[in-house]
Structures are given as C-alpha cells and as structure tokens.
Design an enzyme around this catalytic site. Structure first.
Site: not given
Ligand code: R5P
Length: 324
Positions: A46-48, A105, A139, A178, A201, A203, A227
């Site tokens: 059943d996938g368990e 995240r 993260h 960032d 960045k 907005r 990153d």
């Molecule tokens: C942002 O705070 C993280 O360090 C990454 O830059 C981010 O989560 C990457 O996600 P994506 O590739 O979807 O932009």
C-alpha cells in the site's frame, strides 16, 4: 580507501541509510573504510515504508545518513522510521545525518496562520529518538536552536572554495545573491582573498517588477555567486542577470544543495552563467543532467566522513574549518 582514515570496526560504528542518496553514503563509507550497514528500506504493497535491519546493532554507534531532499516526505518518513528502528534495536546512540535539511525555509512565523515546519521537523527527529544531528549548510544556522540535542553544522565551503581556488582568481569577485547570504559569501571572500559584492533585490509595490542593485564593484570582473541552495533557480538566474547588467564578465555559481525543482535546469541553461559547482548532498535529478558540462558536482563525502569519525571519537569538528 585511505588506511589513515580507517576506524576500527570493533569500535562499533555503523552507517545506515534509506533511499535518498545511496551513492553519497557509499562514498562516506569508503572514506571510513567501513561497509554500508545492511538494512532493507522498502515499501509495503500500500506504499507504507517497510524497514528491516539485517544485522546486529545492539550497543552500536549508529549514523543514519539521509538527506531530506525530494521526494522530501518519503525521505523524511524513511529517516524517522529508521531512527525508531535503531532505538528499539538497543543501539547505543543514533545520529541523524542530514547533509540537506528539507523544510528549512519555513523557519519562522512571518505572517498569521502559517506553521514553522523547520521546527516541526526538528521535533519529529528528536521525538523519533535521535541523540544527535549532523547537518550541512542549513538554510539558516539558527535552525540548530530548534533542537535540544547536540547539533554539528558543517559547511561545504572548503570543498567549493578549493574548486574555485584552482582558477586564476586575479580578476574575480565573490557575490552574495541577497543580503541574507552575506555572512557565508564573506567567508569565501576571505578564504579566496577576493572582494565581496552583494545583489540587493527590491520590489517597489506589488505591481512592480524586481529591481536589482549591486553593492560593490563588479564591472569588468568575473563573479562567483555563492548560495546555500538552488531550488527553482529564480534567485541565482536573477542575480546573474543583474550582474551582467552591471558589467560583470563571466559568471560562476557555487551552491551546496542542488534541489533543482521544476524548470530550474532549463532556467539555468538559459541564464548568463558559465559554470555551476554544486555538491552531492542531493543526487542530481534527470533534468539537471541536461546541463551537461555546465554543472560540476563536487563531493562532500570526505567532510561528512571526517565529521562522523570525529563525533565517534569525541574530537573537535569546528577545527575542521579552522585548520584550513
Ligand atoms: C534564499 O534565501 C536562499 O538562500 C536561496 O537563494 C533560495 O532559497 C533559492 O531558491 P530559488 O532557487 O527557488 O530561488
């Protein structure tokens, strides 16, 4: 196999895994000159998830290496069931080794009626019976505080920076995509002895598109964007485009975890990026393989193996990053 890394198996260390990254686990075990532990991690009709450990583990120091990468729910549940299994089998200690910590995240309640899933995952791992956690490039480093058991947090930067050190770095700049990534980018900048820049960045209102500024001098220089992970590829591709607009020459990327979901590989293929260095905390998916020579996979197996050895022998892990 390297004899100097050999751990006497009489010391009773054993390494097991589920199905998330068996190739990495084999490489870690090769570093330590020990076999991968014998366990069956399969599925019921059943996938368990069905787990059976096929060797005696009573009194053993157990390390379960299982990145919680996609399929994240399956990999996390395999991990939890494995932990439960080893506790019930009377092992002496269980260390959950998550080279990639999924759900990281979602680490704060930044609006009403949302969960803090990174904390929930920490609770699940602890409640299942883990005695320690070993992880890499979380993260947010503060996630360590979600655990009331010891956490060792490794960085992939020695592996990625060694790779880039082999290039002529005389006209390079390290870039954080960032503001949140400045600390780790600064580590590379200091280690590689090259300048640091940051993509900022912004907005302006919900209807406006993102505008990118760069703090630091990138004109006429090659850039290495650092990153922790590439998921959709949006952050890296946007940072690469902003850098190009500001006059950067060749753009390289160093990212620890190649999650590469959805159309990430296609986006990266079409972005103004010369090369992407990632690590094997997560296996590359089929789409990512289409990036061919543009993506280089570096192994963190020696780092993980060395950390496991040091946990087992009660020696310092932080000195792995200061002995560079
Ligand atoms: C942002 O705070 C993280 O360090 C990454 O830059 C981010 O989560 C990457 O996600 P994506 O590739 O979807 O932009």
């Amino acid at each position: 196999m390297d004899e100097k890394n050999r751990i006497d198996t009489l010391n009773n260390i054993k390494i097991f895994t589920g199905n998330s990254n068996r190739a990495l686990v084999k490489r870690v075990c090769d570093y330590l000159s020990i076999p991968v532990g014998n366990a069956t991690v399969g599925r019921f009709p059943d996938g368990e998830i069905d787990v059976k450990v096929n060797e005696d583990v009573r009194g053993s120091d157990i390390f379960i290496i299982q990145p919680t990468c996609p399929p994240v729910n399956d990999n996390l549940t395999e991990l939890l069931i494995l932990i439960d299994c080893f506790k019930r089998a009377s092992s002496a200690r269980v260390t959950a080794v998550l080279p990639y910590y999924g759900y990281a995240r979602k680490d704060r309640k930044d609006e009403g009626r949302v969960p803090i899933t990174a904390k929930l995952v920490a609770n699940l791992i602890t409640k299942a019976g883990a005695d320690r956690l070993l992880t890499m490039d979380l993260h947010a480093a503060q996630i360590q505080g979600f655990f009331d058991i010891p956490v060792d947090h490794l960085l992939a930067f020695p592996v990625i920076s060694d790779y880039y050190r082999k290039k002529d770095l005389s006209n390079f700049v390290v870039v954080s995509p960032d503001v949140g990534g400045i600390k780790i980018a600064r580590l590379y900048s200091n280690h590689l002895n090259i300048r640091l820049a940051v993509v900022d960045k912004r907005r302006y209102g919900p209807a406006e598109t993102d505008v990118g500024f760069v703090i630091g001098d990138v004109e006429g220089r090659n850039a290495i964007i650092i990153d922790d992970l590439i998921a959709t590829g949006g952050s890296i591709c946007q940072a690469a485009r902003v850098l190009k607009e500001k006059g950067a020459k060749d753009i390289y990327v160093g990212a620890t975890h190649p999650v590469l979901c959805g159309a990430a590989a296609e986006k990266l293929a079409n972005a103004p990026i010369k090369e992407i260095a990632v690590t094997d905390t997560i296996p590359l998916n089929e789409h990512a393989k289409s990036l061919g020579e543009k993506i280089k996979v570096l192994t963190v197996s020696n780092l993980l193996g060395e950390a496991i050895k040091r946990i087992h022998t009660n020696t310092s892990i932080s000195s792995m990053f200061t002995e560079q």
